[in-house]
Design an enzyme around this catalytic site. Structure first.
Site, short mmCIF file in Angstrom:
data_model
loop_
_atom_site.label_atom_id
_atom_site.label_comp_id
_atom_site.label_asym_id
_atom_site.label_seq_id
_atom_site.Cartn_x
_atom_site.Cartn_y
_atom_site.Cartn_z
N GLU A 215 0.90 1.04 -0.66
CA GLU A 215 1.43 -0.08 -1.57
C GLU A 215 1.93 -1.07 -0.57
O GLU A 215 2.41 -0.62 0.55
CB GLU A 215 2.59 0.51 -2.34
CG GLU A 215 2.96 -0.88 -3.17
CD GLU A 215 4.46 -0.33 -3.75
OE1 GLU A 215 4.38 0.51 -4.64
OE2 GLU A 215 5.46 -1.11 -3.86
N GLU B 187 7.76 6.06 -3.69
CA GLU B 187 9.19 5.87 -2.93
C GLU B 187 10.28 6.67 -3.17
O GLU B 187 11.36 6.49 -3.79
CB GLU B 187 9.70 4.29 -3.08
CG GLU B 187 8.49 3.60 -2.61
CD GLU B 187 8.84 2.02 -2.59
OE1 GLU B 187 9.93 1.60 -2.79
OE2 GLU B 187 7.87 1.26 -2.28
#
Ligand SMILES: *[C@@H]1O[C@H](CO)[C@@H](O)[C@H](O)[C@H]1NC(C)=O
Ligand SMILES: *[C@@H]1O[C@H](CO)[C@@H](O)[C@H](O)[C@H]1NC(C)=O
Ligand SMILES: *[C@@H]1O[C@H](CO)[C@@H](O)[C@H](O)[C@H]1NC(C)=O
Length: 540
Positions: A334, A215
């Site tokens: 994810e 991220e």
């Protein structure tokens, strides 16, 4: 209260007798339409994959939980699968060799990689102790996560050995997420630490594919560092060069950039990344959660609108990727129900299955190749096993999906039955060829169906399906009604699912239903219907 329970019990009895077939009952209806002649697309055989959250390494001793025979038994039943080791912690991890490398001998290491799987197993007493401590450790990790205070942690070759042993002994394909927040003064990636890790893994002949960074769109919030997309792409090119020079990893997988779901500037990050880095990667990864774990409600977990929101995100991401890198494989790298570690009491309950099964169905249908479930084990409440390493409802759902759903995706939709306009939103269906590895013959198809409502629903079948015997796998909570949605236990065809012992799963048997023109899908249920004699041309 007592009265609602009584009613629920009555409905349950009706269902046990009439769930699978010709119950005239109160069921509202939908009509299923399917195209059995043409495959819409095909996903990777590892489509349903899982993650171990990197927070496990925040204190290295917890990595030993990967030696649990129970956890290994559970993981083995989910193969073929990737095992991603990554998450927020990955960008705060530094590899620190304890043993010494010498040019002449390599690593001085009496323990050989061919150590048997049994030898690496965790003894029961130690497992019990670790599980207790892990419960406390999770409280600590959650606090750090809420405060967004991340400690840099060191990990040694022992963690890498345990991770490899887990993957190797369960036959999962390990993906290791490298730290992208190690940066030089001119803000390029400092690969020095990754190179020593890769060199170590190579010396041990560990089969691994790689990721870099988790991220990156929130690096500023997490670490006060800003990395733009095109720089990150160049960092991936640097990593690809390092891998290319390795004897073992020259053609291994590299996946990224593991951005959060699109919002505001994140799309720019993705496009910037692909403009410089797309040649370096084998698949483009992004993350998805439906709701915020701190505020999520039961209603959201069974809301058709919330489930549909994923479809909009998938379209957006695929469109961004298509513009820059047409044909690029795309993964949910994810993914789970609720961000912020999950919604306690929901993400780990039976109700989480609706989001999970719908995500699997929709992702396969819309064009994703892999979905990596956050998490098999790790901090948070969206895990597949509880703190005692016992399987939660989503684990059983995953195993069934793995067994009966094949990679070929077919087209299916539903129409409301004439007098039941409202039912179409509560019932959701997906269709695949049945899994040939699950022992199903050519031409068999698996209908995935879920009922988000409390009332049973009548699924009218198209003619091609109504001539086939059905193997039905219907998952319901062990408790009736809405209360049951909070349960941590699940029944398959009316029978509670539990491991027989730490090394044995129960037999997951379908209920045989003779050919009929409809099926009754119970309220609040998740089902796989295998039409064993469908003879679908697309599945021959
Ligand atoms: C497990 O390790 C052995 C020895 O290194 C290797 O031959 C084998 O291919 C590995 N299997 C998997 C599934 O990684
Ligand atoms: C990269 O990191 C290593 C320590 O891991 C350090 O010794 C080296 O100087 C760094 N290189 C640059 C260019 O910052
Ligand atoms: C649909 O639901 C609404 C509200 O629940 C109800 O008023 C309406 O009559 C229903 N329509 C049909 C066709 O069932």
């Amino acid at each position: 209260m007592l009265r609602t329970m009584l009613w629920a019990a009555v409905i349950l009895v009706v269902c046990v007798r009439g769930c699978f077939n010709a119950a005239p009952g109160p069921a509202a209806g939908v009509q299923v339409r399917a195209d059995l002649d043409r495959a819409a697309r095909e996903v990777d055989p590892r489509f349903l994959s899982v993650a171990v959250d990197a927070s496990l390494v925040a204190e290295e001793k917890f990595m030993y939980m990967l030696g649990s025979p129970k956890l290994r038994t559970l993981a083995r039943a989910l193969t073929p699968s990737y095992l991603r080791f990554g998450g927020t912690q990955q960008d705060f991890m530094v590899f620190n060799m304890e043993k010494v490398f010498t040019q002449s001998h390599g690593y001085d290491d009496p323990q050989k990689p061919e150590d048997s799987c049994e030898k690496m197993e965790l003894p029961p007493l130690l497992e019990e102790r670790l599980k207790k401590q892990w419960t406390q450790q999770q409280v600590l990790l959650r606090k750090e996560d809420l405060q967004r205070k991340y400690r840099r942690v060191k990990f040694t070759e022992y963690s890498v050995d345990l991770l490899n042993s887990f993957a190797n002994c369960t036959e999962m394909d390990l993906i290791f997420g490298l730290n992208a927040l190690l940066r030089t003064s001119d803000n390029t990636w400092n690969s020095s630490n990754a190179r020593s890790l890769i060199r170590y893994c190579e010396s041990k002949q560990y089969r691994i594919s790689w990721e870099l960074g988790n991220e990156p769109n929130s690096y500023e919030k997490k670490a006060g560092i800003r990395v733009d997309g095109s720089q990150l792409g160049e960092d991936f090119v640097q990593l690809r060069e390092i891998l290319r020079k390795s004897k073992l990893y020259h053609d291994t997988g590299l996946y990224g950039p593991d951005i959060s779901q699109p919002r505001d500037h994140r799309k720019d990050l993705l496009q910037g990344f692909l403009s410089t880095g797309s040649e370096a990667i084998d698949a483009c990864t992004w993350h998805h959660y439906y709701v915020d774990g701190r505020t999520a409600t039961l209603a959201e977990f069974i809301s058709p609108e919330v489930l549909d929101s994923l479809g909009a995100k998938i379209s957006e991401v695929l469109e961004s990727i298509r513009l820059v890198s047409p044909g690029m494989k795309t993964w949910l790298g994810e993914s789970s129900t609720a961000y912020g570690g999950g919604a306690d009491g929901l993400s780990n309950a039976f109700v989480a299955g609706f989001m999970w099964l719908d995500k699997l169905g929709l992702s396969a249908k819309m064009g994703l190749d892999i979905v990596i479930r956050q998490v098999l084990i790790g901090s948070g409440t969206y895990h597949l096993v509880d703190d005692n390493l016992d399987p939660l409802p989503d684990y059983w759902l995953s195993v069934l999906h793995k067994r009966v759903v094949g990679p070929v995706v077919l087209t299916v939709d539903i129409l409301p039955a004439p007098d039941h306009q409202n039912q179409t939103k509560k019932v959701r269906v997906y269709l695949h060829c049945a899994n040939r590895n699950g022992g199903y013959s050519k031409g068999a198809v698996t209908l995935i169906a879920m009922n988000l409502g409390a009332r049973p629903s009548r699924l009218s079948l198209p003619a091609e399906l109504s001539l086939s015997t059905v193997e039905a796998f219907v998952l319901q909570s062990d408790q009736p009604g809405e209360e049951g949605l909070y349960s941590r236990s699940v029944m398959l065809n009316g029978k509670l699912l539990q491991m027989l012992d730490d090394r044995t799963l129960p037999e997951l048997k379908g209920h045989i239903v003779p050919p009929a023109d409809h099926l009754i899908l119970p309220g609040f249920s998740l089902a796989f219907y295998v039409f064993t004699e469908a003879q679908a041309a697309a599945c021959l």
